[in-house]
Design a protein around this motif. Structure first.
Motif, PDB file in Angstrom:
ATOM      1  N   GLY B  45       0.796  -1.220   0.000  1.00 42.01           N
ATOM      2  CA  GLY B  45       0.000   0.000   0.000  1.00 42.01           C
ATOM      3  C   GLY B  45       0.832   1.275   0.000  1.00 42.01           C
ATOM      4  O   GLY B  45       0.285   2.369  -0.042  1.00 42.01           O
ATOM      5  N   ALA B  46       2.144   1.130   0.037  1.00 40.49           N
ATOM      6  CA  ALA B  46       2.998   2.318   0.091  1.00 40.49           C
ATOM      7  C   ALA B  46       3.881   2.434  -1.142  1.00 40.49           C
ATOM      8  O   ALA B  46       4.647   3.398  -1.267  1.00 40.49           O
ATOM      9  CB  ALA B  46       3.871   2.289   1.335  1.00 40.49           C
ATOM     10  N   ALA B  47       3.781   1.460  -2.052  1.00 45.07           N
ATOM     11  CA  ALA B  47       4.574   1.470  -3.280  1.00 45.07           C
ATOM     12  C   ALA B  47       6.067   1.544  -2.998  1.00 45.07           C
ATOM     13  O   ALA B  47       6.796   2.278  -3.668  1.00 45.07           O
ATOM     14  CB  ALA B  47       4.137   2.603  -4.211  1.00 45.07           C
ATOM     15  N   GLY B 254      -6.493 -14.488  11.969  1.00 41.96           N
ATOM     16  CA  GLY B 254      -5.421 -13.622  12.474  1.00 41.96           C
ATOM     17  C   GLY B 254      -4.407 -14.383  13.311  1.00 41.96           C
ATOM     18  O   GLY B 254      -3.878 -13.862  14.292  1.00 41.96           O
ATOM     19  N   ALA B 274      -5.470  -9.336  15.318  1.00 42.21           N
ATOM     20  CA  ALA B 274      -6.067  -8.453  14.294  1.00 42.21           C
ATOM     21  C   ALA B 274      -5.017  -7.738  13.450  1.00 42.21           C
ATOM     22  O   ALA B 274      -5.084  -6.535  13.254  1.00 42.21           O
ATOM     23  CB  ALA B 274      -6.991  -7.432  14.956  1.00 42.21           C
ATOM     24  N   ARG B 293      -0.155  -7.177   7.626  1.00 43.98           N
ATOM     25  CA  ARG B 293      -0.769  -6.304   6.613  1.00 43.98           C
ATOM     26  C   ARG B 293      -1.508  -5.117   7.209  1.00 43.98           C
ATOM     27  O   ARG B 293      -1.468  -4.020   6.676  1.00 43.98           O
ATOM     28  CB  ARG B 293      -1.770  -7.104   5.766  1.00 43.98           C
ATOM     29  N   PHE B 294      -2.250  -5.355   8.300  1.00 52.86           N
ATOM     30  CA  PHE B 294      -3.156  -4.310   8.783  1.00 52.86           C
ATOM     31  C   PHE B 294      -2.513  -3.367   9.794  1.00 52.86           C
ATOM     32  O   PHE B 294      -3.159  -2.454  10.283  1.00 52.86           O
ATOM     33  CB  PHE B 294      -4.393  -4.946   9.447  1.00 52.86           C
ATOM     34  N   ARG B 295      -1.272  -3.577  10.127  1.00 52.42           N
ATOM     35  CA  ARG B 295      -0.677  -2.763  11.183  1.00 52.42           C
ATOM     36  C   ARG B 295       0.551  -1.969  10.720  1.00 52.42           C
ATOM     37  O   ARG B 295       1.214  -1.333  11.539  1.00 52.42           O
ATOM     38  CB  ARG B 295      -0.293  -3.639  12.374  1.00 52.42           C
ATOM     39  N   GLU B 296       0.876  -2.070   9.419  1.00 50.80           N
ATOM     40  CA  GLU B 296       2.070  -1.389   8.893  1.00 50.80           C
ATOM     41  C   GLU B 296       3.298  -1.797   9.693  1.00 50.80           C
ATOM     42  O   GLU B 296       4.154  -0.965  10.020  1.00 50.80           O
ATOM     43  CB  GLU B 296       1.893   0.139   8.919  1.00 50.80           C
ATOM     44  N   ASP B 312       8.073  -0.896  12.649  1.00 51.90           N
ATOM     45  CA  ASP B 312       7.202  -0.122  11.769  1.00 51.90           C
ATOM     46  C   ASP B 312       7.755  -0.118  10.341  1.00 51.90           C
ATOM     47  O   ASP B 312       8.942   0.146  10.132  1.00 51.90           O
ATOM     48  CB  ASP B 312       7.093   1.328  12.263  1.00 51.90           C
ATOM     49  N   VAL B 313       6.883  -0.411   9.389  1.00 49.29           N
ATOM     50  CA  VAL B 313       7.277  -0.322   7.970  1.00 49.29           C
ATOM     51  C   VAL B 313       6.217   0.513   7.247  1.00 49.29           C
ATOM     52  O   VAL B 313       5.611   1.383   7.863  1.00 49.29           O
ATOM     53  CB  VAL B 313       7.444  -1.732   7.348  1.00 49.29           C
ATOM     54  N   ARG B 315       2.699   0.970   4.514  1.00 46.66           N
ATOM     55  CA  ARG B 315       1.336   0.433   4.536  1.00 46.66           C
ATOM     56  C   ARG B 315       1.247  -0.915   3.823  1.00 46.66           C
ATOM     57  O   ARG B 315       1.844  -1.137   2.785  1.00 46.66           O
ATOM     58  CB  ARG B 315       0.377   1.423   3.875  1.00 46.66           C
ATOM     59  N   HIS B 318       3.645  -7.016   2.731  1.00 45.34           N
ATOM     60  CA  HIS B 318       3.095  -8.194   2.052  1.00 45.34           C
ATOM     61  C   HIS B 318       4.140  -9.321   2.007  1.00 45.34           C
ATOM     62  O   HIS B 318       4.166 -10.185   2.854  1.00 45.34           O
ATOM     63  CB  HIS B 318       2.659  -7.734   0.659  1.00 45.34           C
TER      64      HIS B 318
END
Lengths: 329, 337
Positions: B45-47, B254, B274, B293-296, B312-313, B315, B318
């Protein structure tokens, strides 16, 4: 950029996705959409945030510096419904699902014929690695493309009859931006699809920038006596600039100030009007159902109006051809 | 029961996988071991791709892609890391040793990619556009584009490189493709929304994300010979380098589930709260690096204690690749760590 806020939104969207959306998708056997469902949730979360911010800024402005004072705001209610449908993601998600197969077929067809849709960064390689610049380049190109879509929608009788739904509002407010006929939205989506085949889709990692652009569009419809000054009005579409487009005299097939975010396209293509005027808004030719009806009445009214206009246009062309035909002896 | 996977098959056949794949020579193994350990996380999601120093657990740099990086593959010579960008219609190259960019090539919708064990074929699943592409790996010559079902998702190969297996998310099928003939060999209906695929111990395992099991299939006939119940929405599965554990991520539940690779019995379930666990990789210290995936974030999980820290990474992280994998002999794929 905006990372902490983005992360909070991601976590909220992820929590909703994991706890509410995925179980629903799983239950109904729709798990093939699970990867996209997180993106959809993000659209919804950002959409709700954008709505709250827009309301928090525009409502006080409308209260403090209104152009018009209305005794009743009842006519604004359907516009709120349009806005929620569009901004919280209902319309984008439904249209994605409806047109998914079309998009797959068209993209598959062009790939099979040797054309792989490029991205702006593959067409202009120095942009790669500069996502904010790329976003701005896309914003300019898409705004230009939207300028022409909008201008053309004022040029064809049947198309304008649909678009008249947007212009019919006599109580224009910051809620009016998304007040559109579904068919008009559909044409907009197809228009965007064609542009996407040529230059790809813009990067979506900057939802806050995207939200800012949508905010400019909402603000430009606000019932607020506000201009951005001589220079500002030429950089961003202001409420004053856009109100002239919605003025009674500009409703119809000859208009001005078509730009949505950047006025530069109107300046380049000779349709800019920077008059210091605050005209009454609306479209005198729009049927009353399109003006003051509820959501469904407006949609139906738009459809019948467009059909009537197309038939009238057809009859007019036929009569013109008959007149132009030489008399036979 | 002996565990026989692609590595095992080739070893039993007397073939050094590394030699076959042109992979790890002894000198190169020492070189790989001396590398700065880095994790490459594909942020869909962050390309971009986050490059993390595995020792300090800090993000060293963020490498741009076009739109939506998802999965990776390592070519036989391990000279570059290939990352697919389906939304950007491109395949990106990165230096797995230094974490530097090495350019990209245009490719239509590559979502999941892989090299056949013999290094002859490169395959790409186009999830959005519904086709599978078979390339000659040496020069990326497109041999054939096949439409064999809706939403081709994950893929794996038979150890002899004759057959590839592809899960079709929309069709609910697993398709075996004869690589020499470039034609489907069989299609098996296995359940709603199949995802991760792994050839393991003479069987093909496929996660069925719309159900609660991993299907076990006979690779010759496509017949389902078993179902392993791992939890709700199993998404992908991974074999550890020591071949002692098979992990399954459950998307809806999850959770992460550890299976015995020989018996396929569930040993342990790890709750991941989650977070949308997706791909994972195993570090030399045995810790699991899991994309959430849902927590960046990436979780670094100690499989013994079950405790995990996060990094932390960007968005929607994957796929995940650890360059410590370069020090290992034999095949390295996204699922065979």
């Amino acid at each position: 950029m905006f990372t902490p806020l983005d992360r909070i939104f991601s976590i909220i969207a992820g929590w909703i996705d994991q706890n509410a959306i995925l179980p629903i998708l799983y239950h109904f056997g729709w798990m093939e959409w699970e990867e996209l469902s997180f993106d959809w949730m993000l659209i919804c979360v950002y959409g709700v945030f954008a709505l709250l911010v827009t309301y928090a800024i525009c409502w006080p402005l409308e209260a403090l510096r209104p152009i018009e004072r209305w005794s009743s705001r009842k006519a604004v209610l359907p516009d709120i419904f349009y806005t929620v449908l569009a901004r919280v993601g209902v319309l984008p998600i439904v249209s994605f699902l409806v047109f998914y197969q079309v998009q797959v077929w068209v993209n598959g067809f062009v790939v099979d014929h040797g054309y792989i849709p490029p991205m702006l960064e593959t067409l202009i390689p120095p942009l790669l690695g500069h996502p904010v610049l790329t976003f701005l380049a896309y914003a300019l190109i898409l705004d230009c493309s939207d300028y022409w879509r909008h201008r053309l929608s004022h040029s064809f009788r049947g198309w304008y009859a649909l678009h008249a739904l947007h212009h019919a509002q006599r109580q224009m407010s910051f809620w009016s931006d998304d007040r559109n006929h579904l068919l008009d939205d559909l044409i907009g989506a197809l228009w965007f699809g064609v542009v996407a085949l040529a230059i790809g889709i813009p990067p979506l990692q900057f939802p806050l920038l995207l939200m800012f652009m949508r905010f400019v569009e909402s603000l430009s419809h606000a019932n607020v006596r506000l201009s951005f000054g001589w220079l500002g009005d030429r950089l961003l579409v202001s409420p004053r600039f856009h109100r002239i487009h919605h003025g009674l005299l500009a409703a119809g097939r000859v208009s001005c100030n078509y730009g949505a975010v950047f006025p530069i396209w109107d300046m380049i293509f000779g349709t800019a009007d920077f008059s210091d005027a605050w005209p009454a808004t609306g479209d005198r030719n729009a049927p009353e159902a399109m003006v003051s009806g509820g959501y469904l009445a407006q949609q139906w009214g738009g459809l019948t109006h467009a059909w009537g206009q197309m038939r009238a246009g057809h009859a007019k062309r036929k009569a013109a051809r008959r007149q132009a035909r030489p008399l036979s002896s | 029961m002996p565990v026989l996977d692609r590595r095992g098959f080739l070893t039993q056949a007397g073939i050094s996988t590394a030699a076959l794949a042109g992979g790890l020579r002894p000198g190169r193994a020492a070189h790989a071991a001396a590398l700065r350990p880095m994790a490459f996380v594909m942020n869909s999601g962050a390309a971009n791709v986050s490059v993390i120093d595995m020792t300090t657990r800090k993000v060293l740099r963020t490498l741009p892609t076009l739109r939506e990086p998802s999965h990776w593959a390592l070519p036989p010579d391990r000279s570059r890391l290939l990352v697919c960008d389906a939304g950007g219609n491109a395949l990106f190259y990165f230096d797995p040793e230094t974490g530097q960019e090495m350019g990209h090539r245009v490719m239509a919708d590559p979502y999941q990619i892989g090299y056949s064990p013999d290094g002859r074929y490169f395959l790409a699943n186009a999830l959005r556009l519904n086709f599978v592409e078979i390339y000659r790996a040496s020069d990326f010559h497109l041999i054939k584009r096949l439409s064999v079902g809706g939403m081709p998702s994950h893929l794996d190969f038979s150890p002899d490189s004759r057959v590839s297996f592809h899960s079709m998310q929309q069709s609910g099928t697993l398709v075996a493709i004869d690589l020499a003939r470039a034609e489907p060999r069989w299609t098996a209906k296995i359940g709603k929304v199949p995802a991760g695929v792994l050839y393991h111990n003479g069987k093909v395992l496929c996660c069925v994300m719309g159900a609660n099991y991993v299907a076990v299939l006979d690779p010759a006939s496509g017949e389902i010979v078993g179902r392993i119940h791992t939890g709700i929405g199993p998404h992908n599965l991974f074999l550890t380098p020591d071949r002692k554990t098979l992990y399954v991520t459950n998307r809806v539940g999850g959770t992460l589930v550890a299976l015995d690779p020989a018996t396929l019995a569930v040993r342990r379930t790890y709750p991941l709260h989650a977070s949308g666990p997706d791909d994972l990789a195993v570090a030399p210290d045995g810790k699991l690096w899991i994309a959430l995936r849902f927590r960046e974030q990436v979780a670094v999980l100690d499989p013994v204690s079950g405790h995990y820290d996060t990094i932390d990474v960007g968005r929607s992280p994957h796929g995940i690749f650890l360059n410590t994998m370069l020090a290992r002999p034999g095949l390295v794929t996204a699922e065979m760590l």
